[in-house]
Design an enzyme around this catalytic site. Structure first.
Site, mmCIF file in Angstrom:
data_model
loop_
_atom_site.group_PDB
_atom_site.id
_atom_site.type_symbol
_atom_site.label_atom_id
_atom_site.label_comp_id
_atom_site.label_asym_id
_atom_site.label_seq_id
_atom_site.Cartn_x
_atom_site.Cartn_y
_atom_site.Cartn_z
ATOM 1 N N ARG A 43 0.835 -1.213 0.000
ATOM 2 C CA ARG A 43 0.000 0.000 0.000
ATOM 3 C C ARG A 43 0.865 1.256 0.000
ATOM 4 O O ARG A 43 0.551 2.234 -0.659
ATOM 5 C CB ARG A 43 -0.994 -0.022 1.152
ATOM 6 C CG ARG A 43 -2.058 -1.122 0.907
ATOM 7 C CD ARG A 43 -3.217 -1.074 1.853
ATOM 8 N NE ARG A 43 -3.994 0.131 1.779
ATOM 9 C CZ ARG A 43 -4.954 0.372 0.881
ATOM 10 N NH1 ARG A 43 -5.219 -0.509 -0.056
ATOM 11 N NH2 ARG A 43 -5.647 1.494 0.926
ATOM 12 N N THR A 49 -4.751 6.341 -2.254
ATOM 13 C CA THR A 49 -5.874 6.031 -3.144
ATOM 14 C C THR A 49 -6.150 7.180 -4.102
ATOM 15 O O THR A 49 -6.401 6.968 -5.282
ATOM 16 C CB THR A 49 -7.129 5.710 -2.314
ATOM 17 O OG1 THR A 49 -6.837 4.586 -1.476
ATOM 18 C CG2 THR A 49 -8.311 5.375 -3.200
ATOM 19 N N ARG A 60 0.654 4.909 -8.149
ATOM 20 C CA ARG A 60 -0.423 5.873 -8.404
ATOM 21 C C ARG A 60 0.122 7.282 -8.619
ATOM 22 O O ARG A 60 -0.421 8.041 -9.419
ATOM 23 C CB ARG A 60 -1.429 5.842 -7.265
ATOM 24 C CG ARG A 60 -2.227 4.543 -7.250
ATOM 25 C CD ARG A 60 -3.169 4.485 -6.073
ATOM 26 N NE ARG A 60 -3.968 3.277 -6.104
ATOM 27 C CZ ARG A 60 -4.431 2.686 -5.018
ATOM 28 N NH1 ARG A 60 -4.183 3.181 -3.818
ATOM 29 N NH2 ARG A 60 -5.147 1.585 -5.118
ATOM 30 N N ASN A 70 -7.992 4.194 -11.225
ATOM 31 C CA ASN A 70 -6.754 3.716 -10.628
ATOM 32 C C ASN A 70 -6.117 2.664 -11.506
ATOM 33 O O ASN A 70 -6.806 1.882 -12.168
ATOM 34 C CB ASN A 70 -7.023 3.133 -9.237
ATOM 35 C CG ASN A 70 -6.586 4.071 -8.146
ATOM 36 O OD1 ASN A 70 -5.590 4.776 -8.291
ATOM 37 N ND2 ASN A 70 -7.323 4.093 -7.059
ATOM 38 N N HIS A 73 -4.883 -2.080 -7.817
ATOM 39 C CA HIS A 73 -5.676 -2.231 -6.603
ATOM 40 C C HIS A 73 -4.803 -2.866 -5.538
ATOM 41 O O HIS A 73 -4.020 -3.763 -5.835
ATOM 42 C CB HIS A 73 -6.895 -3.121 -6.869
ATOM 43 C CG HIS A 73 -7.595 -3.532 -5.613
ATOM 44 N ND1 HIS A 73 -8.374 -2.663 -4.895
ATOM 45 C CD2 HIS A 73 -7.606 -4.707 -4.939
ATOM 46 C CE1 HIS A 73 -8.846 -3.295 -3.830
ATOM 47 N NE2 HIS A 73 -8.395 -4.530 -3.844
#
Length: 103
Positions: A43, A49, A60, A70, A73
């Site tokens: 993450r 996000t 990202r 995005n 995931h």
């Protein structure tokens, strides 16, 4: 977007990709990874996000422009990761996953 660049970033980081599908699911694209502290590490590596808040150098931060589009995931817990991985048959069948040792 260059899919190979994203896959290479995960491999260079030391994650093992044990399952990968390129398709357009209804809501999100899933990639399956294994590794030490994989949820927290992935993450952080993937980035926030909201791509506008994601640090440069994250997946990202470098490749995404909008929350709804995005490019990757990341599961928010090991339990959800196992579910998304397909232990319950959502994305992968057991015979589609591989085990390997990084060289």
């Amino acid at each position: 977007m260059k899919v190979g660049e994203i896959i290479s970033k995960f491999e260079r980081k030391g994650f093992q990709i044990i399952g990968l599908k390129l398709f357009r699911p209804p809501k999100e694209l899933v990639e399956a990874l294994e590794g030490s502290s994989v949820v927290a590490a992935a993450r952080k590596f993937i980035g926030a996000t909201n791509p506008l808040k994601a640090e440069p150098g994250t997946i990202r931060g470098d490749f995404a422009i909008d929350v709804g589009r995005n490019v990757v995931h990341g599961s928010d817990s090991p339990e959800n990761g196992f579910q998304e991985l397909g232990i319950l048959g959502l994305w992968f069948h057991e015979d589609e996953l591989v085990e390997w040792e990084q060289q």
